[in-house]
Design an enzyme around this catalytic site. Structure first.
Site, PDB file in Angstrom:
ATOM      1  N   LYS A 123       0.843  -1.072  -0.153  1.00 46.41           N
ATOM      2  CA  LYS A 123      -0.053  -0.024  -0.010  1.00 46.41           C
ATOM      3  C   LYS A 123       0.739   0.944  -0.167  1.00 46.41           C
ATOM      4  O   LYS A 123       1.709   1.480   0.901  1.00 46.41           O
ATOM      5  CB  LYS A 123      -0.769   0.060   1.199  1.00 46.41           C
ATOM      6  CG  LYS A 123      -1.689   1.235   1.227  1.00 46.41           C
ATOM      7  CD  LYS A 123      -2.833   1.108   2.483  1.00 46.41           C
ATOM      8  CE  LYS A 123      -3.471   2.443   2.892  1.00 46.41           C
ATOM      9  NZ  LYS A 123      -4.385   2.408   3.730  1.00 46.41           N
ATOM     10  N   LYS A 144      -2.189  -1.558  -3.803  1.00 48.22           N
ATOM     11  CA  LYS A 144      -3.085  -0.471  -3.496  1.00 48.22           C
ATOM     12  C   LYS A 144      -2.197   0.830  -3.820  1.00 48.22           C
ATOM     13  O   LYS A 144      -1.335   1.047  -3.277  1.00 48.22           O
ATOM     14  CB  LYS A 144      -3.968  -0.388  -2.354  1.00 48.22           C
ATOM     15  CG  LYS A 144      -4.870   0.673  -2.131  1.00 48.22           C
ATOM     16  CD  LYS A 144      -5.556   0.822  -0.803  1.00 48.22           C
ATOM     17  CE  LYS A 144      -5.993   2.033  -0.608  1.00 48.22           C
ATOM     18  NZ  LYS A 144      -6.394   2.140   0.945  1.00 48.22           N
TER      19      LYS A 144
HETATM   20  C1  PBG Z   1      -7.440   3.291   5.655  1.00 54.49           C
HETATM   21  C2  PBG Z   1      -7.793   3.059   4.052  1.00 54.49           C
HETATM   22  C3  PBG Z   1      -7.496   3.950   3.137  1.00 54.49           C
HETATM   23  C4  PBG Z   1      -7.894   3.786   1.982  1.00 54.49           C
HETATM   24  C5  PBG Z   1      -8.373   2.204   2.307  1.00 54.49           C
HETATM   25  N1  PBG Z   1      -8.401   2.191   3.575  1.00 54.49           N
HETATM   26  C6  PBG Z   1      -6.890   5.548   3.202  1.00 54.49           C
HETATM   27  C7  PBG Z   1      -5.776   5.934   3.459  1.00 54.49           C
HETATM   28  O1  PBG Z   1      -4.657   5.164   3.644  1.00 54.49           O
HETATM   29  O2  PBG Z   1      -5.616   7.054   3.581  1.00 54.49           O
HETATM   30  C8  PBG Z   1      -8.187   4.150   0.612  1.00 54.49           C
HETATM   31  C9  PBG Z   1      -9.411   4.043  -0.114  1.00 54.49           C
HETATM   32  C10 PBG Z   1      -9.591   4.625  -1.362  1.00 54.49           C
HETATM   33  O3  PBG Z   1      -8.898   5.714  -1.752  1.00 54.49           O
HETATM   34  O4  PBG Z   1     -10.554   4.407  -2.128  1.00 54.49           O
HETATM   35  N2  PBG Z   1      -6.202   3.383   6.137  1.00 54.49           N
END
Ligand code: PBG
Length: 330
Positions: free
Chosen positions: A195, A248
């Protein structure tokens, strides 16, 4: 053999020939639909930067999940907006927290849909970070305990799968052992393994009210230029017990999906995140792109890159288009 004996166009002459040699397709089985749940009764709020995406109170969420399931989508992933936030993210692991109550309500009415929960603290901390702060830093090891507690409380409420998205080190192992200790050895973990610290999460943070109040997430989420590091992250999560691994965001990270595919046989998920959705919606609303065809190419691209599962805000539309037989057919 070369031209003129070889003619690549022979197998492209009509739609039936193209169907026969098509290498990748998106099916409804691949889709996971993200949903936002908020406190209150009988109300929905559109996320202004994500047309067609809403925050639902629990009663309305259950109706939405009924519709999602009737479209043939096998799974949803839940994100909660709690009543209050504090330093210790108490709302995340409260047995009667927003997500825990939402799971119970869904399981009562739509027991067969796979309910996945996002396990993170950022929606529940007053400062908006994904972990607990100690001495001015996001403290890894204290956070693990709270993440494990959160995952267990989701499983106790009836979640079918948990998905840690915090990017703390060691969280998959911590969650696995906590789940096993509590008798949830059959609950799989889908880890947000690679991520990245991404601007593509902007609209999500509006939807989930999870924007960090100071600094940013670069001390725990990955640095966008890196791919070898992504492989190490995925490898560690697999060794710690992840059942499904996720990359992601999606679009700008297709090479990471491909690298993951070439290195691992675990199911791979890709998150087609909020900013990717918003860009498509904005361009389509201006008449600049054809939404259905763009979404077809994006999602098919994920499959071609090697993803098995796609988390996407387009899921309901895609399920409808597949049903009508118009997805990729024009
Ligand atoms: C929580 C999380 C996030 C997303 C999914 N889980 C946001 C982040 O890390 O700031 C993003 C999902 C999206 O942008 O559709 N940590």
């Amino acid at each position: 053999m070369f031209f003129p004996e070889v003619r690549m166009r022979r197998l492209r002459r009509n739609e039936n020939l193209r169907r026969m040699v098509r290498e990748n397709r998106v099916t409804v089985d691949d889709l996971i639909y993200p949903l936002f749940v908020m406190p209150g009764k009988d109300s929905i709020q559109e996320v202004s930067s994500m047309p067609g995406v809403y925050r639902f109170t629990i009663d309305r969420l259950v109706k939405e999940v009924e519709e999602v399931y009737s479209l043939g989508i096998p799974a949803v992933i839940l994100f909660g907006i709690p009543e209050f936030k504090d330093e210790a993210a108490t709302g995340a692991y409260d047995d009667h927290g927003i997500v825990q109550e939402a799971i119970r309500a869904i399981k009562k009415e739509v027991p067969d849909i796979v309910v996945i929960t996002d396990v993170c603290l950022c929606e529940y901390t007053s400062h908006g970070h994904c972990g607990v702060i100690k001495d001015g830093e996001i403290n890894n090891d204290i956070t693990l305990e709270l993440l494990a507690q959160t995952a267990v409380s989701h499983a106790e409420a009836g979640a079918d799968m948990v998905a840690p998205s915090d990017m703390m080190d060691g969280r998959v192992a911590a969650i696995r052992s906590a789940l096993d200790n509590e008798g949830f050895e059959n609950i799989p973990i889908m880890s947000y393994a690679a991520k990245y610290a991404s601007a593509f999460y902007g609209p999500f943070r509006e939807a989930a009210e999870s924007t960090p109040q100071f600094g940013d997430r670069r001390s725990y989420q990955m640095d966008p230029p890196n791919v070898k590091e992504a492989i190490r992250e995925i490898e560690l999560d697999i060794e710690e017990g992840a059942d499904i691994v996720m990359v992601k965001p999606g679009l700008a990270y297709m090479d990471v999906v491909r690298a993951a595919r070439e290195n691992f046989d675990h199911p791979i998920a890709v998150y087609n995140v909020s900013g990717e959705y918003s860009m498509v919606k904005a361009a389509a609303r201006n008449g600049w792109v054809d939404e259905k065809r763009i979404v077809y190419e994006i999602l098919t691209g994920f499959k071609r890159a090697g993803a098995d599962l796609i988390l996407t805000y387009h899921a309901k539309d895609v399920a409808r288009w597949i049903k009508e037989g118009t997805f990729g057919v024009y």
